[in-house]
Every structure is written in structure tokens, then in C-alpha cells.
Design a protein around this motif. Structure first.
Motif, PDB file in Angstrom:
ATOM      1  N   SER A  57      20.279 -27.078  45.685  1.00 18.99           N
ATOM      2  CA  SER A  57      20.807 -27.640  46.919  1.00 18.99           C
ATOM      3  C   SER A  57      21.777 -26.658  47.573  1.00 18.99           C
ATOM      4  CB  SER A  57      21.527 -28.958  46.629  1.00 18.99           C
ATOM      5  OG  SER A  57      20.629 -29.912  46.110  1.00 18.99           O
ATOM      6  N   GLN A  93      13.608 -35.203  53.993  1.00 22.33           N
ATOM      7  CA  GLN A  93      14.090 -35.860  52.779  1.00 22.33           C
ATOM      8  C   GLN A  93      14.547 -37.296  53.028  1.00 22.33           C
ATOM      9  OE1 GLN A  93      17.260 -33.776  50.801  1.00 22.33           O
ATOM     10  NE2 GLN A  93      17.781 -35.493  49.485  1.00 22.33           N
ATOM     11  N   GLU A  98      11.784 -31.754  50.710  1.00 19.52           N
ATOM     12  CA  GLU A  98      12.337 -32.728  49.755  1.00 19.52           C
ATOM     13  C   GLU A  98      11.781 -34.125  50.053  1.00 19.52           C
ATOM     14  OE1 GLU A  98      14.303 -31.990  47.227  1.00 19.52           O
ATOM     15  OE2 GLU A  98      15.604 -30.304  47.726  1.00 19.52           O
ATOM     16  N   ALA A 149      12.444 -36.827  47.316  1.00 13.25           N
ATOM     17  CA  ALA A 149      13.730 -36.823  46.605  1.00 13.25           C
ATOM     18  C   ALA A 149      14.328 -38.216  46.437  1.00 13.25           C
ATOM     19  CB  ALA A 149      14.721 -35.908  47.322  1.00 13.25           C
ATOM     20  N   THR A 171       6.254 -41.501  44.789  1.00 18.83           N
ATOM     21  CA  THR A 171       6.103 -40.043  44.814  1.00 18.83           C
ATOM     22  C   THR A 171       4.658 -39.650  44.563  1.00 18.83           C
ATOM     23  OG1 THR A 171       8.375 -39.568  44.136  1.00 18.83           O
ATOM     24  CG2 THR A 171       6.724 -37.900  43.619  1.00 18.83           C
ATOM     25  N   GLY A 229      11.682 -28.097  47.511  1.00 16.28           N
ATOM     26  CA  GLY A 229      12.312 -29.017  46.572  1.00 16.28           C
ATOM     27  C   GLY A 229      13.114 -28.305  45.504  1.00 16.28           C
ATOM     28  N   HIS A 230      13.741 -29.106  44.633  1.00 19.68           N
ATOM     29  CA  HIS A 230      14.487 -28.542  43.506  1.00 19.68           C
ATOM     30  C   HIS A 230      13.957 -29.051  42.168  1.00 19.68           C
ATOM     31  CE1 HIS A 230      16.695 -32.294  44.554  1.00 19.68           C
ATOM     32  NE2 HIS A 230      16.659 -32.445  43.247  1.00 19.68           N
ATOM     33  N   ASP A 231      12.856 -29.815  42.216  1.00 20.08           N
ATOM     34  CA  ASP A 231      12.241 -30.354  41.003  1.00 20.08           C
ATOM     35  C   ASP A 231      11.100 -29.414  40.598  1.00 20.08           C
ATOM     36  OD1 ASP A 231      10.704 -31.728  39.122  1.00 20.08           O
ATOM     37  OD2 ASP A 231      11.156 -33.681  40.004  1.00 20.08           O
TER      38      ASP A 231
END
Length: 217
Positions: free
Chosen positions: A37, A86, A163, A166, A173, A195-197
Motif C-alpha cells: 500500500s 477498490q 484492488e 480488497a 472474490t 493488488g497486494h495479495d
């Protein structure tokens, strides 16, 4: 091809959020952009979708350099993109029923919308009764389904999902990723999923790029 060349971008007189970032996405390709982030992923996504003008660098869409940003972009370039953000409550007009939310791009371009709205509602899993409700009357997942449907209304050649999942539970999802992938397979659209996943992006996308690999590439 969607090409971002040496992009530097920020907001006003503050220091740039991103510096010298280069990324390409080929037609039909699904690219995951992975990063923490605050690193600038969303800013790059907005530049890619012609929603934010870079301070330096250039964006090339299907072989043609971007010739404007937001509403100043030529219609053919502007409508080449479908974008899902997001937070659906920040990207949806609270006064609109979900049917009107989905129809926004069609109305803006003077196209008939009733049949297309019904088709997309079914595609994303929205029942007829939900289409009559406003954002405060539905869940985050239901509203994000409507936002995805809105992104698909004009049959874009490029999807930008910033995102997108998120704030969603696992089942929603999976459902929305499935919709995106079905659309991509059917149309040959390219996808940039931010994203961050790591697990999600690596399962979803054919290629995953880490933010640190982009700077100065």
C-alpha cells in the motif's frame, strides 16, 4: 498493446508518487501488479486508464499515443478501458439505482441500455430486484458486482482492476474474478490487475510483476 513508458506522475506541487515506471500489457494478457500500500500502484493504474495525466512519460494504446486524459481523451481511446476501483462506494453515485449505475457509460454515449443492463446484471450475479436498489441498500459485494458490470458495458479492450477484491469475501472474490476471466477469454481483452495479495494475483494472472521491478525498467 497497452504501453506505459517512463511514467512519472504525482498530484500538484507535491513530490511525484511514481518515477520512471515502464510496463506493457499485450492484448489478451493478464498482468498482475503486486506491491505494498502507498507505493503508487493506483496512480499508475489511473494513468494507464487515461484517468490521470502523467508529469512525464507517455501512454500508448493499441499503437497510438494517448491524446488526452479523462473527458479530454478521444472517445475511441477513452472507451477502450473498463476500470473497477477498490472502494465501490466511492466510485458509485449514491443517488442512482444499480440499473442506472450500470447504464451510465451507455447513456453517456447515446446507446440503448435496457437489454445490455439485463445481460450484464445476469453475468455478474445481480438479481432483478437488486437493480432497483441504491448503493446504501446493498452490500459492498453487490455494489462491486454492479461496478464491474458498468466497467464491461462498452465492451472494453482493456480492463484495469485496482484492488477490485480488497473489500470482498472469498466467494464474491472468486465470482468476480471468474467474470473478468470469462470476459477476457471471450473478447481477447488485456487485463492489468493491481493488488497486494500475492496468492490471488499469481492464481489469477498469467504474469505477475513486483513494483520494485518496474522503476527505471
Amino acid at each position: 498493446m497497452l504501453e506505459l513508458h517512463s511514467i512519472t506522475a504525482g498530484y500538484g506541487r507535491r513530490a511525484p508518487v511514481i518515477r520512471d515506471v515502464t510496463l506493457t500489457v499485450r492484448p489478451g494478457e493478464s498482468v498482475g501488479l503486486l506491491g505494498p500500500s502507498g507505493c503508487g500502484k493506483s496512480t499508475l493504474a489511473r494513468v494507464a486508464a487515461l484517468l490521470h495525466a502523467p508529469d512525464m512519460g507517455r501512454v500508448v494504446v493499441d499503437g497510438e499515443a494517448a491524446r488526452g486524459w479523462r473527458h479530454r481523451a478521444p472517445r475511441a481511446q477513452r472507451t477502450a478501458f473498463g476500470v473497477v476501483f477498490q472502494q465501490p462506494r466511492l466510485s458509485a453515485d449514491p443517488r442512482l439505482r444499480l440499473a442506472d449505475l450500470i447504464a451510465e457509460p451507455l447513456r453517456a454515449n447515446g446507446a440503448d441500455h435496457a437489454a445490455r443492463v439485463r445481460e450484464l446484471a445476469d453475468t455478474v450475479g445481480l438479481s432483478t430486484d437488486l437493480l432497483t436498489r441504491r448503493p446504501h441498500e446493498v452490500s459492498d459485494g453487490q455494489l462491486q458486482r454492479a461496478c464491474l458490470a458498468r466497467a464491461l458495458t462498452l465492451r472494453p479492450r482493456w480492463l484495469i482492476c485496482d484492488e477490485m477484491t480488497a473489500m470482498l469475501d472469498a466467494s464474491t472474490t472468486a465470482a468476480l474474478v471468474g467474470v473478468v476471466e470469462d470476459y477476457r477469454r471471450e473478447t481477447g481483452a488485456g487485463l492489468l490487475a493491481v493488488g497486494h495479495d500475492r496468492v490471488l494475483l499469481e492464481r489469477w494472472c498469467g504474469r505477475t510483476v513486483e513494483w520494485g521491478e518496474l522503476v527505471g525498467a
